[in-house]
Design an enzyme around this catalytic site. Structure first.
Site, PDB file in Angstrom:
ATOM      1  CB  SER A 139       4.684  -1.769   1.927  1.00 22.30           C
ATOM      2  OG  SER A 139       4.131  -2.888   2.114  1.00 22.30           O
ATOM      3  CE1 TYR A 152       0.037   0.998   1.263  1.00 18.74           C
ATOM      4  CE2 TYR A 152       1.228  -0.934   0.656  1.00 18.74           C
ATOM      5  CZ  TYR A 152       0.670   0.127   1.611  1.00 18.74           C
ATOM      6  OH  TYR A 152       1.251  -0.229   2.878  1.00 18.74           O
TER       7      TYR A 152
END
Length: 252
Positions: A139, A152
């Site tokens: 990401s 995350y």
């Protein structure tokens, strides 16, 4: 991708499904794994592509589940040419760090990072025989952050580091690269019961230098390249696919 077999974790919805459909469109075969059995069966029903696609339920955080999934793929196809480590918890925001439960931290790391490790571990013997490739879906949050996204971000940053480490260890037989998606609209790529068109404003699109929010097809196109012989001199790299957002200066 003709005659190539690609395994895709989290492959029944969202970006994973987009990658699976891109591989199929390029002539390959896919084994998709997902916790959601309804979504996995819906893929097979909608694709109607016969033996070129297979689904088995998969929990990437459990080694026994990963091992059974790999065995099923080898039993059906007899080979593994590519692995896409896409499965992960997608909700970045989990509240202030000083209130973050250890259980939540471990769940993010266990799924997003340890899952990629376990799948790579069990796929590597077959990938070495085939001279295959691994693509990790990280990401842009591995490179930049919003507040309260530590678990995350750490899991995705770890995935980028795992990528270059594996590229060195597994090469030259197996190439390993990572894709770092930005804002990808996946609303229309869910199982039928949850599928809807994304609600995106003109501002949502215009803040991207490319002029629009991304789609799973954008990630699938790059994944096919990185899985194919066309990228034979590319390994250990991470590719940002975000419509230019991470290179755009932003002043309040």
């Amino acid at each position: 991708m003709r005659d190539r077999v690609v395994l895709i974790t989290g492959g029944a919805q969202g970006i994973g499904r987009g990658i699976a459909q891109a591989v199929l469109a390029a002539g390959g075969s896919v084994m998709i794994g997902d916790l959601d059995q309804e979504a996995g069966k819906a893929c097979l029903d909608e694709w109607q592509i016969g033996k070129r696609a297979m689904f088995r339920q998969l929990d990437v955080s459990r080694e026994t589940s990963v091992r059974r999934w790999m065995d099923a793929a080898l039993s059906r196809f007899g080979r593994i040419d590519g692995l896409v480590n896409n499965a992960g918890i997608a909700n970045p925001c989990q509240g202030p760090l000083h209130e973050l439960p250890l259980e939540t931290w471990n769940r993010y790391l266990g799924t997003n990072l340890t899952g990629a490790f376990l799948c790579s571990k069990h796929a590597l013997p077959a990938l070495r025989i085939a001279g295959g490739a691994i693509v990790n879906i990280a990401s842009t949050r591995a490179l930049q952050s919003e507040a309260d996204t530590e678990a995350y971000a750490a899991s995705k940053g770890g995935l980028v580091a795992l990528t270059h480490a594996m590229a060195v260890s597994a090469g030259p037989a197996v190439r390993v690269n990572a894709i770092l998606p930005g804002w990808i609209a996946t609303d229309a790529w869910q199982k039928p019961a949850q599928r809807r068109m994304p609600k995106l404003s003109r501002t949502d699109h215009s803040q991207h230098p490319a002029g629009r929010v991304g789609t799973p097809e954008d990630i699938g196109a790059l994944a096919v390249y990185l899985l194919s012989p066309a990228s034979g001199f590319v390994t250990g790299q991470h590719f940002v696919v975000d419509g230019g957002m991470t290179i755009k200066m932003q002043y309040a």
